[in-house]
Write a protein that holds these residues in place. Structure first.
Motif, PDB file in Angstrom:
ATOM      1  N   GLY A  97     -14.109 -23.665  34.362  1.00 52.60           N
ATOM      2  CA  GLY A  97     -15.182 -24.921  34.342  1.00 52.60           C
ATOM      3  C   GLY A  97     -16.055 -24.925  33.002  1.00 52.60           C
ATOM      4  N   ILE A 116      -9.945 -22.560  41.150  1.00 56.47           N
ATOM      5  CA  ILE A 116     -10.863 -21.724  42.297  1.00 56.47           C
ATOM      6  C   ILE A 116      -9.998 -21.004  43.110  1.00 56.47           C
ATOM      7  CG2 ILE A 116     -12.419 -21.891  43.892  1.00 56.47           C
ATOM      8  CD1 ILE A 116     -14.148 -23.815  41.970  1.00 56.47           C
ATOM      9  N   PHE A 128     -18.602 -19.620  37.306  1.00 56.21           N
ATOM     10  CA  PHE A 128     -18.321 -21.197  37.317  1.00 56.21           C
ATOM     11  C   PHE A 128     -19.403 -21.857  36.548  1.00 56.21           C
ATOM     12  CE2 PHE A 128     -17.841 -25.445  38.859  1.00 56.21           C
ATOM     13  CZ  PHE A 128     -16.476 -25.707  38.835  1.00 56.21           C
ATOM     14  N   THR A 153     -15.902 -28.876  44.042  1.00 53.77           N
ATOM     15  CA  THR A 153     -15.389 -27.594  43.527  1.00 53.77           C
ATOM     16  C   THR A 153     -15.703 -26.513  44.416  1.00 53.77           C
ATOM     17  OG1 THR A 153     -16.931 -27.347  41.809  1.00 53.77           O
ATOM     18  CG2 THR A 153     -14.737 -28.171  41.135  1.00 53.77           C
ATOM     19  N   VAL A 154     -16.866 -25.769  44.023  1.00 48.52           N
ATOM     20  CA  VAL A 154     -17.506 -24.858  44.611  1.00 48.52           C
ATOM     21  C   VAL A 154     -17.657 -24.871  46.153  1.00 48.52           C
ATOM     22  CG1 VAL A 154     -19.132 -23.003  44.697  1.00 48.52           C
ATOM     23  CG2 VAL A 154     -18.133 -23.618  42.351  1.00 48.52           C
ATOM     24  N   PHE A 165     -19.019 -15.825  43.716  1.00 43.03           N
ATOM     25  CA  PHE A 165     -19.019 -16.793  42.409  1.00 43.03           C
ATOM     26  C   PHE A 165     -20.589 -16.117  41.680  1.00 43.03           C
ATOM     27  CE2 PHE A 165     -16.325 -19.509  44.695  1.00 43.03           C
ATOM     28  CZ  PHE A 165     -15.793 -20.405  43.677  1.00 43.03           C
TER      29      PHE A 165
END
Length: 252
Positions: A97, A116, A128, A153-154, A165
């Motif tokens: 990212g 991911i 990230f 995303t996450v 992460f």
């Protein structure tokens, strides 16, 4: 207590000799000065030199990260490198990212989510990156942008997955420009990001996630940035290419 992390992102710099010489010299000084105590140090060289870099660092507490991965395991994707390949040479960390990937290679949240997922499949730790442009900040949209980047995303990950992460806040307008977010701007955004993790995953996760600052971080501003309660380290670009500057940043 959250882990303190410094990541040296070398981008598309250094050849074979420059990479190996830097890492050997860096390793020697780090252990002579004992400056890696209670810190996680990750170096991210270019793809061709990940294997030799990892071999040099075998048996040490220092780590290697890839600067990117493809979102598929394998296949007809000329010029791409997969998590499957990197895992086979011992790479355990990956940067995803980054604003340069978003800008120059048009990576959107849907592709980043696939990356991911593939990184988690191979048990990678993920650095990230999130951050807003100068226009978005001038329009006071920075919080909305960062929230959306994480939400799409996450935040699709489970509580267990998100433990893999590190989040790197990189104001795009500060990357490689020499312009740095003020201490107040950086801390405010880091605090906001932590609050988003609290809302999504609860206190235990939000207290433990390491949130790093990136964006023209250097040996002169690192100490003030790292002294903020929600800034847990840095994703360092240009300054990580100079040995003494990188060492000072880590010591900060």
């Amino acid at each position: 207590m959250r882990q303190k992390v410094v990541i040296a992102n070398w981008k598309m710099n250094y050849d074979f000799h420059e990479t190996t010489s830097f890492i050997r010299n860096f390793l020697k000084i780090v252990f002579e000065r004992k400056i890696n105590h209670n810190k996680k140090i990750i170096i991210s060289p270019s793809f061709p030199f990940l294997h030799i870099s990892n071999q040099i660092l075998q048996g040490t507490t220092l780590n290697i990260a890839a600067q990117n991965i493809h979102h598929k395991d394998k296949g007809s994707y000329t010029g791409e490198v997969s998590a499957y390949m990197l895992k086979s040479i011992g790479v355990q960390n990956v940067i995803l990212g980054h604003s340069e990937r978003r800008e120059f290679f048009f990576e959107k949240e849907n592709i980043l989510l696939e990356k991911i997922k593939i990184a988690l499949k191979y048990n990678f730790n993920i650095i990230f990156c999130v951050g807003e442009s100068s226009l978005e900040r001038s329009n006071n949209k920075q919080f909305d942008i960062v929230k959306t980047q994480l939400k799409e995303t996450v935040f699709h990950c489970t509580s267990d997955e998100v433990k893999s992460f590190y989040i790197a806040y990189e104001p795009i307008w500060a990357i490689g420009t020499g312009e740095t977010a003020t201490i107040e701007q950086a801390q405010t955004m880091h605090e906001f990001i932590r609050s988003l993790f609290f809302d999504k995953y609860g206190k235990n996760i939000s207290d433990k996630v390491s949130i790093l600052y990136g964006g023209s971080i250097n040996d002169l501003n690192a100490k003030n940035l790292f002294s903020q309660k929600d800034i847990d380290g840095g994703l360092v670009g240009k300054s990580s290419l100079e040995l003494e500057k990188l060492l000072k940043i880590i010591q900060s």
